[in-house]
Design an enzyme around this catalytic site. Structure first.
Site, short mmCIF file in Angstrom:
data_model
loop_
_atom_site.label_atom_id
_atom_site.label_comp_id
_atom_site.label_asym_id
_atom_site.label_seq_id
_atom_site.Cartn_x
_atom_site.Cartn_y
_atom_site.Cartn_z
N GLY A 246 0.75 -1.24 0.00
CA GLY A 246 0.00 0.00 0.00
C GLY A 246 0.78 1.29 0.00
O GLY A 246 0.20 2.36 -0.18
N GLU A 280 4.01 -6.36 1.97
CA GLU A 280 3.67 -6.81 0.61
C GLU A 280 3.67 -5.64 -0.38
O GLU A 280 2.65 -5.35 -1.01
CB GLU A 280 2.28 -7.46 0.61
CG GLU A 280 2.09 -8.60 1.59
CD GLU A 280 0.63 -9.05 1.70
OE1 GLU A 280 -0.27 -8.41 1.10
OE2 GLU A 280 0.37 -10.04 2.39
N PRO A 281 4.77 -4.93 -0.52
CA PRO A 281 4.75 -3.79 -1.44
C PRO A 281 4.70 -4.23 -2.90
O PRO A 281 5.35 -5.20 -3.29
CB PRO A 281 6.08 -3.08 -1.14
CG PRO A 281 6.98 -4.15 -0.61
CD PRO A 281 6.10 -5.15 0.08
N ARG A 319 -5.22 2.63 -16.15
CA ARG A 319 -5.36 3.43 -14.94
C ARG A 319 -5.97 4.83 -15.17
O ARG A 319 -6.83 5.25 -14.41
CB ARG A 319 -4.01 3.56 -14.20
CG ARG A 319 -3.43 2.21 -13.76
CD ARG A 319 -2.25 2.34 -12.81
NE ARG A 319 -2.67 2.82 -11.51
CZ ARG A 319 -2.57 4.05 -11.10
NH1 ARG A 319 -2.01 4.97 -11.86
NH2 ARG A 319 -3.02 4.39 -9.91
N TYR A 323 -9.40 4.96 -13.08
CA TYR A 323 -9.37 5.73 -11.83
C TYR A 323 -9.25 7.23 -12.05
O TYR A 323 -9.11 7.98 -11.10
CB TYR A 323 -8.16 5.31 -10.97
CG TYR A 323 -7.96 3.83 -10.81
CD1 TYR A 323 -8.88 3.07 -10.10
CD2 TYR A 323 -6.84 3.20 -11.34
CE1 TYR A 323 -8.68 1.70 -9.94
CE2 TYR A 323 -6.64 1.84 -11.17
CZ TYR A 323 -7.57 1.10 -10.47
OH TYR A 323 -7.37 -0.24 -10.31
N CYS A 349 -12.25 2.00 -29.24
CA CYS A 349 -13.55 2.62 -29.51
C CYS A 349 -14.33 2.89 -28.24
O CYS A 349 -15.36 2.25 -27.98
CB CYS A 349 -14.35 1.72 -30.45
SG CYS A 349 -13.54 1.59 -32.02
N GLU A 350 -13.84 3.78 -27.44
CA GLU A 350 -14.50 4.21 -26.21
C GLU A 350 -14.10 5.66 -25.99
O GLU A 350 -12.92 5.99 -26.11
CB GLU A 350 -13.99 3.43 -24.98
CG GLU A 350 -14.17 1.95 -25.00
CD GLU A 350 -15.41 1.48 -24.26
OE1 GLU A 350 -16.09 2.31 -23.62
OE2 GLU A 350 -15.69 0.28 -24.36
N TYR A 378 0.67 -2.08 -12.16
CA TYR A 378 -0.72 -2.06 -12.63
C TYR A 378 -0.82 -1.48 -14.04
O TYR A 378 -1.79 -0.82 -14.39
CB TYR A 378 -1.61 -1.29 -11.63
CG TYR A 378 -1.46 -1.82 -10.23
CD1 TYR A 378 -1.94 -3.08 -9.90
CD2 TYR A 378 -0.80 -1.09 -9.23
CE1 TYR A 378 -1.76 -3.60 -8.62
CE2 TYR A 378 -0.61 -1.61 -7.96
CZ TYR A 378 -1.11 -2.87 -7.67
OH TYR A 378 -0.93 -3.38 -6.41
N1 LLP Z 1 -1.39 -6.99 -0.67
C1 LLP Z 1 -2.70 -7.10 -0.91
C2 LLP Z 1 -3.50 -8.06 -0.15
C3 LLP Z 1 -3.29 -6.30 -1.90
O1 LLP Z 1 -4.59 -6.41 -2.14
C4 LLP Z 1 -2.49 -5.39 -2.64
C5 LLP Z 1 -3.07 -4.56 -3.70
C6 LLP Z 1 -1.12 -5.31 -2.35
C7 LLP Z 1 -0.59 -6.13 -1.34
C8 LLP Z 1 -0.17 -4.40 -3.08
O2 LLP Z 1 -0.50 -3.07 -2.90
P1 LLP Z 1 0.50 -1.92 -3.39
O3 LLP Z 1 1.76 -2.00 -2.55
O4 LLP Z 1 0.81 -2.14 -4.82
O5 LLP Z 1 -0.26 -0.67 -3.14
N2 LLP Z 1 -5.04 -1.42 -9.65
C9 LLP Z 1 -4.90 -0.39 -8.64
C10 LLP Z 1 -4.27 -0.92 -7.38
C11 LLP Z 1 -5.02 -2.09 -6.77
C12 LLP Z 1 -4.33 -2.65 -5.55
C13 LLP Z 1 -4.97 -3.92 -5.10
N3 LLP Z 1 -4.31 -4.57 -4.01
C14 LLP Z 1 -4.12 0.76 -9.23
O6 LLP Z 1 -3.72 0.69 -10.39
O7 LLP Z 1 -3.92 1.79 -8.59
#
Ligand code: LLP
Length: 429
Positions: A246, A280-281, A319, A323, A349-350, A378
């Site tokens: 996160g 979990e980055p 993205r 978003y 086509c959107e 992503y």
């Molecule tokens: N662990 C779990 C359980 C998760 O659900 C996620 C992301 C992560 C780790 C990794 O999170 P990060 O460090 O990358 O923030 N598609 C969206 C982001 C969706 C994230 C979903 N879960 C975007 O493009 O912003």
């Protein structure tokens, strides 16, 4: 350069053009075509080390989140550095194993794991299944019984903190579909402690993505540490505390704490609890280590609006569409100083198919190359074949050399597994 700090390190202008490490992006576009994703191996490695080094004073495991970017070359490189992996599906487990990842360093989160995926994880011998509901706990237990093993589990709790991020990627609020409320988790642990087929390994959470402040992480961690202490009082000892991913990155003018500060803040709180900290980055490791290269096809003006039509669309990088995300766009040639306001749109086509809206960019010509920044996370992992478009090539740069780590898809890739009804056509395959 406007936001020319650390983030852009691997992507810098030299000799009149934009480079990735020591390779001109133009050379990559000429060799592999566009659109294409380009990643910097040294940037990925440096970011991984920032997290890992900052946690060196406590027992820890960095489990890179495969969903951000699951390319085999990238997983292989991280695995070689000692990284573990956070997966969300049997497919991601397959990728990790293919890349030579160590299953004993894999954690498996997700609200909808199937019995089949759970069994695959148990057979592979992963570190822990982050269970997200009482019903899932039953399926895990049954699966372990059938396989004659003890399933290593953690319960994913929902600490009910507001991560102050985009609602689609906030996951730690009470009304989200993820995890168990802390109160229900206590009952879950008691239940699990009575089962001969469940081995309580830890506790986990993930409160959201693209967080730019530390307090939501700290608030969540304090709540979880209280749970850990309470459970210990009941004789249930947890070995691992998984804080999820996160940590955000800078796309425009966000100012997220660097990995070292994030890791130090968590380590300080966790240390007295004598548990192994898992993080979990995803985005923070690969996001700014990658760009999407795309080429200008046409310029057009409709009712006073200037459009730059490029060859990369929402199917390649979703993205901005999904978003409303801002991703910076640089010209591959060193830009002229003047700016014009344009919409950068793709061929899909959107009307929602855009990479940037009302963006101030240098004047562009047909054939110009553009680099969309912040595309390492992503980006490809969310690409689709919409409009029967072939997904782009992926390239890994290392110093002065680059390698295609995923070929651009072919037309045959697009129809793989399909079978026309008429035998005549089938014969033509
Ligand atoms: N662990 C779990 C359980 C998760 O659900 C996620 C992301 C992560 C780790 C990794 O999170 P990060 O460090 O990358 O923030 N598609 C969206 C982001 C969706 C994230 C979903 N879960 C975007 O493009 O912003």
């Amino acid at each position: 350069m406007e936001h020319g700090e650390k983030r852009l390190d691997p992507f810098l202008y030299k000799e009149g053009e934009l480079f990735c490490e020591s390779v001109p992006l133009r050379a990559i576009a000429e060799a592999v075509g566009t659109p294409a994703y380009v990643y910097s191996a040294s940037a990925i490695e440096a970011r991984y080390r920032e997290f890992d080094d900052a946690l060196s004073a406590i027992p820890h495991l960095v489990c890179y989140s495969v969903k951000a970017n699951g390319n085999l070359a990238l997983l292989e490189a991280l695995s070689a550095l000692g990284s573990g992996f956070d997966i969300v599906s049997g497919g991601e487990l397959f990728r990790v194993m293919r890349a030579g990842g160590n299953p004993a360093k894999v954690v498996f989160s997700g609200v909808g794991k199937t019995a089949e995926e759970i069994a695959e994880a148990l057979r592979a011998g992963i570190l822990m299944i982050n269970v997200e509901s009482a019903a899932e706990l039953e399926v895990v237990e049954r699966s372990a019984r059938e396989l004659g093993v003890r399933a290593p589990i953690s319960l994913r709790v929902n600490p009910d903190v507001d991560p102050r991020t985009h609602p689609y990627i906030a996951t730690g609020l009470r009304d989200s579909k993820f995890g168990l409320p802390i109160a229900d988790a206590r009952a879950g642990y008691r239940r699990a402690s009575r089962s001969p087929n469940l081995e309580i390994v830890g506790v986990s959470c993930h409160i959201g993505s693209q967080l730019t402040t530390l307090d939501p992480f700290e608030d969540a961690l304090k709540r979880i540490l209280r749970l850990v202490a309470d459970l210990e009082g009941e004789g249930i000892k947890l070995g691992y505390l998984d804080m999820g991913g996160g940590l955000g990155i800078r796309y425009k003018d966000e100012d997220p704490p660097p990995p070292a500060r994030y890791a130090a803040a968590l380590a300080a709180l966790v240390k007295p609890a004598r548990v192994t900290l898992v993080i979990e980055p995803g985005r923070a490791i690969v996001g700014n280590a990658g760009v999407m290269l795309t080429r200008v096809l046409y310029r057009k003006n409709s009712s006073g609006r200037d459009f730059i039509v490029v060859d990369g669309g929402m199917n390649d990088l979703v993205r901005p569409t999904l978003y409303g995300a801002y991703q910076e766009i640089l010209t591959v040639r060193t830009p002229a100083p003047e700016r014009v306001k344009v919409d950068v749109v793709g061929p899909v086509c959107e009307s929602g198919d855009f990479l940037a809206r009302e963006r101030e960019l240098p004047p562009l010509c047909e054939g110009d190359l553009l680099a969309v920044l912040g595309a390492g996370a992503y980006g490809f992992s969310m690409a689709s074949n919409y409009n029967a478009r072939r997904r782009p090539a992926e390239v890994m740069v290392q110093g002065e050399s680059f390698r295609v780590v995923r070929q651009r898809e072919t037309y045959l890739d697009l129809v793989r597994g399909e079978s026309p009804l008429s035998s005549e056509r089938r014969g033509n395959e």
